[in-house]
Design a protein around this motif. Structure first.
Motif, PDB file in Angstrom:
ATOM      1  N   TYR A  97      60.809  27.389 -31.945  1.00 33.92           N
ATOM      2  CA  TYR A  97      60.871  27.317 -30.476  1.00 33.92           C
ATOM      3  C   TYR A  97      59.516  26.911 -29.898  1.00 33.92           C
ATOM      4  O   TYR A  97      59.443  26.144 -28.926  1.00 33.92           O
ATOM      5  CB  TYR A  97      61.302  28.665 -29.900  1.00 33.92           C
ATOM      6  N   PRO A 151      66.470  23.117 -34.709  1.00 38.14           N
ATOM      7  CA  PRO A 151      67.735  23.863 -34.582  1.00 38.14           C
ATOM      8  C   PRO A 151      68.274  24.339 -35.931  1.00 38.14           C
ATOM      9  O   PRO A 151      68.772  25.466 -36.041  1.00 38.14           O
ATOM     10  CB  PRO A 151      68.676  22.844 -33.925  1.00 38.14           C
ATOM     11  N   ASP A 152      68.167  23.491 -36.960  1.00 40.83           N
ATOM     12  CA  ASP A 152      68.630  23.891 -38.286  1.00 40.83           C
ATOM     13  C   ASP A 152      67.778  25.030 -38.844  1.00 40.83           C
ATOM     14  O   ASP A 152      68.290  25.959 -39.473  1.00 40.83           O
ATOM     15  CB  ASP A 152      68.585  22.700 -39.252  1.00 40.83           C
ATOM     16  N   ASN A 170      68.814  28.198 -37.082  1.00 38.14           N
ATOM     17  CA  ASN A 170      70.112  28.671 -37.572  1.00 38.14           C
ATOM     18  C   ASN A 170      69.996  29.343 -38.938  1.00 38.14           C
ATOM     19  O   ASN A 170      70.582  30.399 -39.180  1.00 38.14           O
ATOM     20  CB  ASN A 170      71.103  27.505 -37.643  1.00 38.14           C
ATOM     21  N   SER A 205      62.359  27.318 -24.044  1.00 43.76           N
ATOM     22  CA  SER A 205      61.823  27.437 -25.399  1.00 43.76           C
ATOM     23  C   SER A 205      60.648  28.402 -25.446  1.00 43.76           C
ATOM     24  O   SER A 205      60.469  29.135 -26.428  1.00 43.76           O
ATOM     25  CB  SER A 205      61.393  26.062 -25.925  1.00 43.76           C
TER      26      SER A 205
END
Length: 289
Positions: free
Chosen positions: A133, A103-104, A107, A146
């Motif tokens: 993903y 996730p980081d 982002n 995903s």
């Protein structure tokens, strides 16, 4: 002797700061163990952007991804409008990806794309999003969100950056992710077929044939359509599904089984030219074999 460009720090002020910081740590000692203390709080020096960036790269080379990420974060905070801040953003996405902090990584990469859509590293940012993903694609029995998002990111590379070095690997991963989506449709279709909910099963197998023609799942999907149509008494549709299966996968065990099933009623594979199956058949993975 100071490094070129390094801002000197007043030693007496630093001593006061360190003493004050240590004093406050002693007060906190009653409710916080030593290992909970963030010793980086003592580092009040602002390093030049190039120094931080080179330190971060050295940490990456040494496999110290967490420390590299910390350096990249420092560049972003201390030198937000520098060229090194731009580079640090995408490299931080890489460091987080390597640490499994997907996730980081996503982002960081998405922020990079929004700020620098025309950069030479934008394709790489999309690639890191796709990889992040892709690494989160679960077993086919679970939700495949995903897989869809990985396809979207990799497709951006293929469509917008056709000469990119990431295109070949993106296309490989797109095929795998699409196979996962087709596999999910097959799983649901088999579920309905086992419960004799044939109309629902047909809908799922049809999605595989029409939407995922170049996947490994299409062969079984056609065979399942033969079975379901046959069970519904729609023999012409069953014959057409078998004919399309035989044309594309003549040596398939699925075709052999479908042929035997039709013969139990004295039928043979026969293509109905007006069927959706015939139209879809020309786009199947085995259409040119």
């Amino acid at each position: 002797m100071l490094n070129r460009g390094l801002v000197p720090v007043n030693k007496s002020l630093r001593a006061v700061f360190v003493a004050a910081s240590l004093g406050s740590m002693m007060v906190l000692g009653a409710c916080q163990s030593d290992r909970d203390i963030d010793i980086t709080a003592l580092d009040i020096e602002t390093e030049p952007a190039d120094v931080l960036y080179n330190q971060a790269l050295a940490n990456i080379k040494a496999g110290k991804m967490k420390e590299a990420s910390r350096k990249f974060d420092a560049i972003d905070k201390q030198h937000p409008y520098s060229e090194f801040a731009r580079k640090a953003m995408v490299m931080n996405a890489f460091a987080n990806y390597r640490m499994g902090k997907y996730p980081d990584s996503i982002n960081n990469a998405q922020r990079y794309i929004s700020l620098y859509p025309e950069s030479e590293d934008t394709a790489y940012a999309y690639y890191l999003i796709g990889l992040s993903y892709y690494r989160q694609i679960p077993q086919v029995t679970r939700d495949q969100g995903s897989a869809r998002r990985a396809i979207a990111a990799f497709s951006e590379i293929v469509q917008r950056y056709p000469d990119s070095e990431y295109v070949a690997d993106s296309e490989v991963k797109i095929r795998f992710a699409r196979d996962q989506l087709a596999g999910k449709e097959m799983q649901i279709g088999r579920y309905y077929q086992e419960r004799k909910e044939y109309a629902a099963a047909v809908n799922r197998f049809r999605v595989v044939v029409e939407s995922y023609p170049n996947t490994r799942q299409v062969e079984e999907a056609l065979a399942r359509l033969v079975e379901v149509y046959f069970a519904m008494g729609l023999t012409q549709d069953a014959q057409t599904a078998a004919a399309v299966l035989g044309h594309n996968f003549p040596d398939s065990q699925w075709y052999a089984d479908s042929y035997k099933l039709l013969q139990t009623e004295g039928l043979e594979p026969r293509e109905n030219r007006g069927s959706w199956l015939t139209r879809a058949g020309s786009r199947l993975i085995g259409a040119e074999s």
